[in-house]
Design a protein around this motif. Structure first.
Motif, PDB file in Angstrom:
ATOM      1  N   GLN B 242       4.327 -44.378 -58.847  1.00  0.00           N
ATOM      2  CA  GLN B 242       5.913 -44.957 -58.948  1.00  0.00           C
ATOM      3  C   GLN B 242       6.661 -43.724 -58.949  1.00  0.00           C
ATOM      4  O   GLN B 242       6.652 -42.847 -59.890  1.00  0.00           O
ATOM      5  CB  GLN B 242       6.008 -45.764 -60.094  1.00  0.00           C
ATOM      6  N   LYS B 243       7.372 -43.430 -57.997  1.00  0.00           N
ATOM      7  CA  LYS B 243       8.319 -42.412 -58.165  1.00  0.00           C
ATOM      8  C   LYS B 243       9.813 -42.966 -58.411  1.00  0.00           C
ATOM      9  O   LYS B 243      10.110 -44.203 -58.592  1.00  0.00           O
ATOM     10  CB  LYS B 243       8.542 -41.756 -56.751  1.00  0.00           C
ATOM     11  N   CYS B 244      10.701 -42.038 -58.727  1.00  0.00           N
ATOM     12  CA  CYS B 244      12.058 -42.398 -59.323  1.00  0.00           C
ATOM     13  C   CYS B 244      12.654 -42.979 -58.073  1.00  0.00           C
ATOM     14  O   CYS B 244      12.823 -42.525 -56.997  1.00  0.00           O
ATOM     15  CB  CYS B 244      12.762 -41.291 -59.795  1.00  0.00           C
ATOM     16  N   PRO B 245      13.333 -44.247 -58.188  1.00  0.00           N
ATOM     17  CA  PRO B 245      14.121 -44.780 -56.972  1.00  0.00           C
ATOM     18  C   PRO B 245      15.110 -43.814 -56.549  1.00  0.00           C
ATOM     19  O   PRO B 245      15.584 -43.935 -55.448  1.00  0.00           O
ATOM     20  CB  PRO B 245      14.620 -46.104 -57.812  1.00  0.00           C
ATOM     21  N   VAL B 246      15.690 -43.153 -57.624  1.00  0.00           N
ATOM     22  CA  VAL B 246      17.019 -42.119 -57.278  1.00  0.00           C
ATOM     23  C   VAL B 246      16.106 -40.814 -56.802  1.00  0.00           C
ATOM     24  O   VAL B 246      15.315 -40.478 -57.452  1.00  0.00           O
ATOM     25  CB  VAL B 246      17.765 -41.926 -58.302  1.00  0.00           C
ATOM     26  N   PHE B 247      16.418 -40.526 -55.479  1.00  0.00           N
ATOM     27  CA  PHE B 247      15.989 -39.190 -55.003  1.00  0.00           C
ATOM     28  C   PHE B 247      16.027 -38.132 -55.998  1.00  0.00           C
ATOM     29  O   PHE B 247      17.071 -37.636 -56.444  1.00  0.00           O
ATOM     30  CB  PHE B 247      16.294 -39.121 -53.425  1.00  0.00           C
ATOM     31  N   ASN B 276      10.653 -30.142 -54.671  1.00  0.00           N
ATOM     32  CA  ASN B 276      10.535 -30.324 -52.977  1.00  0.00           C
ATOM     33  C   ASN B 276      10.027 -31.718 -52.723  1.00  0.00           C
ATOM     34  O   ASN B 276       9.005 -32.021 -52.959  1.00  0.00           O
ATOM     35  CB  ASN B 276       9.547 -29.120 -52.733  1.00  0.00           C
ATOM     36  N   PRO B 277      10.807 -32.523 -51.801  1.00  0.00           N
ATOM     37  CA  PRO B 277      10.405 -33.638 -51.645  1.00  0.00           C
ATOM     38  C   PRO B 277       9.143 -33.828 -50.728  1.00  0.00           C
ATOM     39  O   PRO B 277       8.586 -34.927 -50.625  1.00  0.00           O
ATOM     40  CB  PRO B 277      11.823 -34.323 -51.179  1.00  0.00           C
ATOM     41  N   GLN B 278       9.152 -32.656 -50.080  1.00  0.00           N
ATOM     42  CA  GLN B 278       7.608 -32.615 -49.362  1.00  0.00           C
ATOM     43  C   GLN B 278       6.453 -32.674 -50.124  1.00  0.00           C
ATOM     44  O   GLN B 278       5.372 -32.679 -49.738  1.00  0.00           O
ATOM     45  CB  GLN B 278       7.669 -31.670 -48.256  1.00  0.00           C
ATOM     46  N   GLY B 279       6.649 -32.302 -51.348  1.00  0.00           N
ATOM     47  CA  GLY B 279       5.522 -31.958 -52.275  1.00  0.00           C
ATOM     48  C   GLY B 279       5.394 -32.956 -53.448  1.00  0.00           C
ATOM     49  O   GLY B 279       5.575 -34.115 -52.989  1.00  0.00           O
ATOM     50  N   LEU B 280       5.026 -32.522 -54.731  1.00  0.00           N
ATOM     51  CA  LEU B 280       4.735 -33.382 -55.396  1.00  0.00           C
ATOM     52  C   LEU B 280       5.983 -33.914 -56.383  1.00  0.00           C
ATOM     53  O   LEU B 280       6.584 -32.801 -56.861  1.00  0.00           O
ATOM     54  CB  LEU B 280       3.656 -32.985 -56.545  1.00  0.00           C
ATOM     55  N   VAL B 281       6.554 -34.893 -56.437  1.00  0.00           N
ATOM     56  CA  VAL B 281       7.901 -35.346 -57.134  1.00  0.00           C
ATOM     57  C   VAL B 281       7.402 -36.113 -58.291  1.00  0.00           C
ATOM     58  O   VAL B 281       6.161 -36.499 -58.408  1.00  0.00           O
ATOM     59  CB  VAL B 281       8.944 -36.092 -56.421  1.00  0.00           C
ATOM     60  N   GLY B 282       8.421 -36.295 -59.330  1.00  0.00           N
ATOM     61  CA  GLY B 282       8.067 -36.670 -60.451  1.00  0.00           C
ATOM     62  C   GLY B 282       7.850 -38.311 -60.311  1.00  0.00           C
ATOM     63  O   GLY B 282       8.429 -39.101 -59.513  1.00  0.00           O
ATOM     64  N   GLY B 283       7.005 -38.724 -61.372  1.00  0.00           N
ATOM     65  CA  GLY B 283       6.477 -40.210 -61.279  1.00  0.00           C
ATOM     66  C   GLY B 283       5.627 -40.598 -62.176  1.00  0.00           C
ATOM     67  O   GLY B 283       5.166 -39.634 -62.983  1.00  0.00           O
TER      68      GLY B 283
END
Ligand code: FES
Ligand code: FES
Lengths: 159, 743
Positions: B242-247, B276-283
């Motif tokens: 589950q990622k943050c709905p807000v980018f 970096n959105p292409q890598g690991l983002v918060g979630g």
């Protein structure tokens, strides 16, 4: 909880939550990976199987509601003459691009032809409109259905 | 982000499009289990990867061919198969020149190994132009060695021998030997210089030009496991993320302890993630015994997010900011020819219009997924990806291991369309698998897939065109308001300075203004062109009508009589497809169509291909749109390699464009995507899909690709047809039926 269902002519017993959709029972418990997940909401048809011959979205069908219905999946559809004919038509027409939707398309097409052996373009539209093909192989799906029905594959909707 | 001004996009296209040098050499060896192994090595193609090839200034190409003693041929297909047909097409090129029977050829999907295979990317419609000649040379070299081996055995001159269907013949003595019987001898011969091998006269082609079905078709219709989502590894667990709905948002807190106690759940943990959105983002990752259990547990997940600065962004806000920016001069000049001010002043008529197109998602039917297994200091990955190499690099960087310890198996891909040029799913799967210490299959829900894409950027164009008293286009300007920061344009949000009709209009002014964007963007099938062609080809139609001209005549007049040598495309080829599609569609008779029915035309050059398309559409008085038929004329050079797949790709591209125009938009509100599933982001359906008639104009040019260039013209052709049917001009996508009502 244990459920015994008949899949492609074989009785299978699974011990899962009764709410678990048939799609995930087939794919992840019974290792029948032909039925696909596309939306989980009855909007794409990638998960289509037959329950007693009726095309059914397995992503929305809890295992507890399958009961004694005979489940047929893409892995078993070739056991029937009609199913085999549909698969062969798909091969003759070379329908596929990515192929991800095609199991669901074939299941919907086989169900259509079982009830309507010589479908019109309108019959095809209404039976197939729940099955998304993101690659847009629709002209070939239409042609393959007609081929399986022994009809001319020409698209006669416009001269 | 690309470098500013869209110029970089043009440059990238050129370097991508650079055709490989013909200098090449071949290495041979014994195949495993006996037989001949051809391993071609080409300089200048892809990066030099191995120490050996670096030393020789060479990078290795593409393909393995092995011929077994029984004469069966295995050809490795090096690129990801995303439905574009390369797993069939690339081996066809080799098999043709090898002169074997296609029935005897098996194909095998390569793993990621750029040292062996060179560039392994499905993108840019580049497989054909990059491989057309090199792969045929590989096949021809193999054939030459087999002939040499036969000639030696018989003690006759090689040029007295011929080949057909995997057999070498010596006509004079009536002797013949199958390739299988010759492979051992052939493997011991020196490899010929690839540059000197003789290629077939195209008239003698037996495989190239045949409508051959896809090699995996039988497996697809039988429902065999082929796709990333089908991968199974012993002991595998299932994950959702589950990622943050807000980018760009991050987790402040989450009820992971409660989640861990839910049925079937093995682990639940917060991922800090980077920027970096292409890598690991918060979630938050949830790992369970089944995907259903993981997904059900997610329904109970409660997360407090630090949403970050993007939460103030919205589609509506972008539209008003763009309108405000359009009131001033562009922030950046892109191109200026002649004297636009004077051109407009002299024009008999000046037309102004603003056009806009929305963000789009890729909606690959197979949602993003990846299976990863960290073991023995390595990570093994099974991924449906279009572009595995950068994914492997990101995984290595994220896990802190060496790139050589990342093993990537490429699965069949359930739709790419550019989405899977990014490998965020790969990094997530690897990170989660490493954290839980077990093999993990990560599968995104459809909602995840729609709401965490690299979107086709929206765009806003403010145009002005001037025609003189003779109806000639004499001045044109576009103020393109797009996204970026400072001097950098967001991914896939640029425009080439050479954008059509630049170079063909005496007075021209293209400028850019940029708005900051926190939403990740990226290439979607025919990037740039898929929005820009709609704008310019619709506006051209407006100008034609203003000038009182047939849009075909107007278009041809803009192209001029001769191909302009100063341009990066050949105007005569575009002219050729326009004339062909006009003829095939009965364009000249369109006035006979009933009220509410109209035809529109558009043409475009991109990805080295020339396409012109006519759409006939009928609009009900209520505004409901029915697309009746599409005619396509394409020019992709001298040879259609696989006519079955070519027609399928072109039909698919045209229908893809129609689907986007009729029903697709991604709306940003409060920094997040509003749409979530196929009820709101609407894929084209069977009943909406018209017949698509495809014609190719065969020209004396090197063959080029088909996946992308057939898409851009269809959208403006449709909108121009709607204008012809109703007199209402579509200047904003998706098409809004309510604005097309007529009586
Ligand atoms: S996955 Fe069942 S309808 Fe889409
Ligand atoms: S073939 Fe790709 S979704 Fe139908």
């Amino acid at each position: 909880m244990a459920f015994t269902i008949e899949v492609n002519g074989v009785e299978r017993t699974v011990d899962v939550d009764g709410e678990m959709p048939l799609l995930w029972v087939l794919r992840d418990v019974l290792d029948l990976k032909g039925s696909k997940y596309g939306c989980g909401a009855g909007l794409c048809g990638a998960c289509t199987v037959h329950l007693d011959g009726e095309p059914t979205r397995s992503c929305l069908t809890p295992i507890s509601r399958v009961g004694t219905a005979k489940v047929t999946t893409i892995e078993g559809i070739g056991e029937t003459l009609l199913g085999r004919r549909v698969q062969n038509a798909w091969l003759d027409v070379d329908v596929m691009q990515c192929g991800y939707c095609q199991a669901g398309q074939i299941m919907s097409a086989a169900a259509l032809l079982a009830k309507t052996p010589r479908p019109s373009d309108r019959n095809i539209d209404s039976a197939m409109t729940g099955n998304v093909c993101r690659c847009c192989t629709y002209p070939r799906i239409r042609a393959a259905i007609k081929k399986a029905a022994g009809l001319s594959t020409a698209d006669a909707r416009m001269p | 982000m690309t470098r500013f001004a869209g110029l970089s996009a043009a440059a990238a296209r050129r370097s991508d499009g650079a055709l490989p040098s013909r200098r090449a050499f071949l290495k041979t060896g014994a195949a495993v289990g006996g037989g001949l192994l051809l391993h071609a090595v080409l300089p200048g193609l892809a990066r030099a990867a191995s120490a050996e090839s670096e030393a020789q200034g060479a990078a290795m190409l593409n393909a393995f061919v092995s011929i077994a003693r029984d004469g069966s041929v295995t050809i490795v297909a090096k690129n990801p198969e995303i439905g574009q047909g390369v797993k069939t097409m690339l081996p066809m090129l080799i098999a043709e020149e090898l002169d074997v029977d296609w029935q005897d050829v098996r194909t095998a999907q390569a793993d990621l190994d750029t040292e062996k295979y060179g560039r392994q990317v499905a993108g840019g419609s580049m497989a054909t132009p990059l491989n057309w000649e090199p792969l045929r040379r590989v096949g021809a070299a193999g054939r030459q060695m087999l002939v040499a081996a036969a000639a030696q055995s018989w003690d006759v001159p090689a040029d007295e021998c011929s080949t057909a269907q995997g057999v070498v013949h010596h006509a004079k003595s009536g002797r013949k030997l199958g390739y299988g019987a010759l492979v051992e001898k052939a493997a011991a011969l020196p490899a010929p210089d690839l540059a000197s091998v003789r290629l077939k006269d195209p008239r003698d082609f037996k495989i190239i030009g045949q409508p051959l079905p896809g090699v995996d078709d039988p497996l697809v219709v039988a429902g065999k496991p082929l796709f990333g989502i089908d991968v199974a590894v012993p002991g595998m667990l299932y994950a959702v993320f589950q990622k943050c709905p807000v980018f760009g948002g991050k987790v402040a807190s989450a009820n992971t302890d409660a989640i861990k106690s839910l049925p079937g759940v093995r682990a639940a943990f917060v991922v800090e993630g980077g920027d970096n959105p292409q890598g690991l983002v918060g979630g938050v990752a949830i790992v369970a015994d089944s995907w259903w259990a993981a997904s059900s547990a997610r329904d109970k997940l409660q997360v407090t997010w630090n949403e970050g600065p993007t939460r103030t962004q919205s589609s509506a806000g972008f539209a008003s900011a763009a309108a405000a920016l359009a009131k001033s001069a562009p922030q950046h000049a892109l191109r200026r020819d002649g004297d636009p001010g004077a051109g407009f002043a002299r024009a008999a008529q000046v037309i102004e219009a603003s056009y806009t197109y929305p963000f789009l998602a890729h909606i690959d039917l197979e949602p993003q997924n990846c299976t990863a297994h960290v073991h023995d200091g390595k990570v093994e990955i099974w991924a449906p990806t279009q572009n595995p190499a950068p994914g492997a690099l990101l995984v290595a960087a994220t896990l802190g291991i060496s790139e050589s310890d990342v093993i990537v198996h490429m699965t069949r891909v359930g739709g790419g369309f550019g989405r899977r040029l990014r490998n965020d799913f790969m990094v997530e799967a690897a990170f989660i698998a490493k954290t839980v210490g077990a093999p993990v299959k990560l599968l995104w829900s459809r909602e995840d897939d729609v709401q965490h894409d690299f979107y086709r950027p929206a765009g806003f164009h403010f145009l002005k065109g001037g025609v003189d008293a003779d109806g000639k286009l004499v001045a044109l300007s576009d103020h393109f308001v797009t996204f970026g920061h400072g001097e950098r344009v967001a991914d896939a949000a640029g425009m080439d300075a050479s954008e059509f009709p630049a170079g063909l209009v005496a007075n021209l002014d293209y400028g850019l203004s940029l708005m900051p964007l926190g939403v990740p963007t990226g290439p979607l099938r025919a990037p740039g062109a898929n929005g820009i062609a709609f704008v310019f080809q619709s506006f051209l139609d407006e100008l034609a009508h203003a000038a009182g001209q047939d849009p075909v005549d107007f278009h041809l007049a803009v192209l001029g009589e001769k191909g302009d040598p100063g341009r990066d495309f050949d105007t005569s080829r575009l002219r050729g497809v326009i004339e062909l599609v006009a003829e095939k569609s009965g364009w000249a008779n369109r006035h006979k169509l009933p009220k509410g029915t109209g035809m529109g035309i558009a043409a475009y050059f991109c990805h080295l291909g020339y396409f012109a398309e006519v759409v006939q559409a009928t609009v009900a008085p209520s505004g409901a749109v029915k697309v009746d038929k599409v005619w396509v004329a394409g020019d992709v050079g001298s040879q259609i390699i696989n006519p079955s797949n070519a027609e399928n790709q072109v039909q698919g591209a045209a229908l893809d464009g129609i689907g986007a125009a009729l029903g697709q938009a991604i709306t940003i509100d409060k920094g997040r995507v509003v749409e979530a599933n196929f009820d709101t982001v609407k894929p084209l359906r069977m009943r909406q899909a018209p017949p698509v008639e495809v014609h190719f104009r065969i020209t004396d040019h090197r063959p080029t690709g088909l996946g992308e260039p057939a898409l851009p013209p269809v959208i403006p052709a449709l909108c121009n047809a709607l204008f012809a049917a109703t007199g209402k001009r579509v200047r904003s996508l998706p098409i809004n039926n309510a604005e097309l009502k007529w009586s």
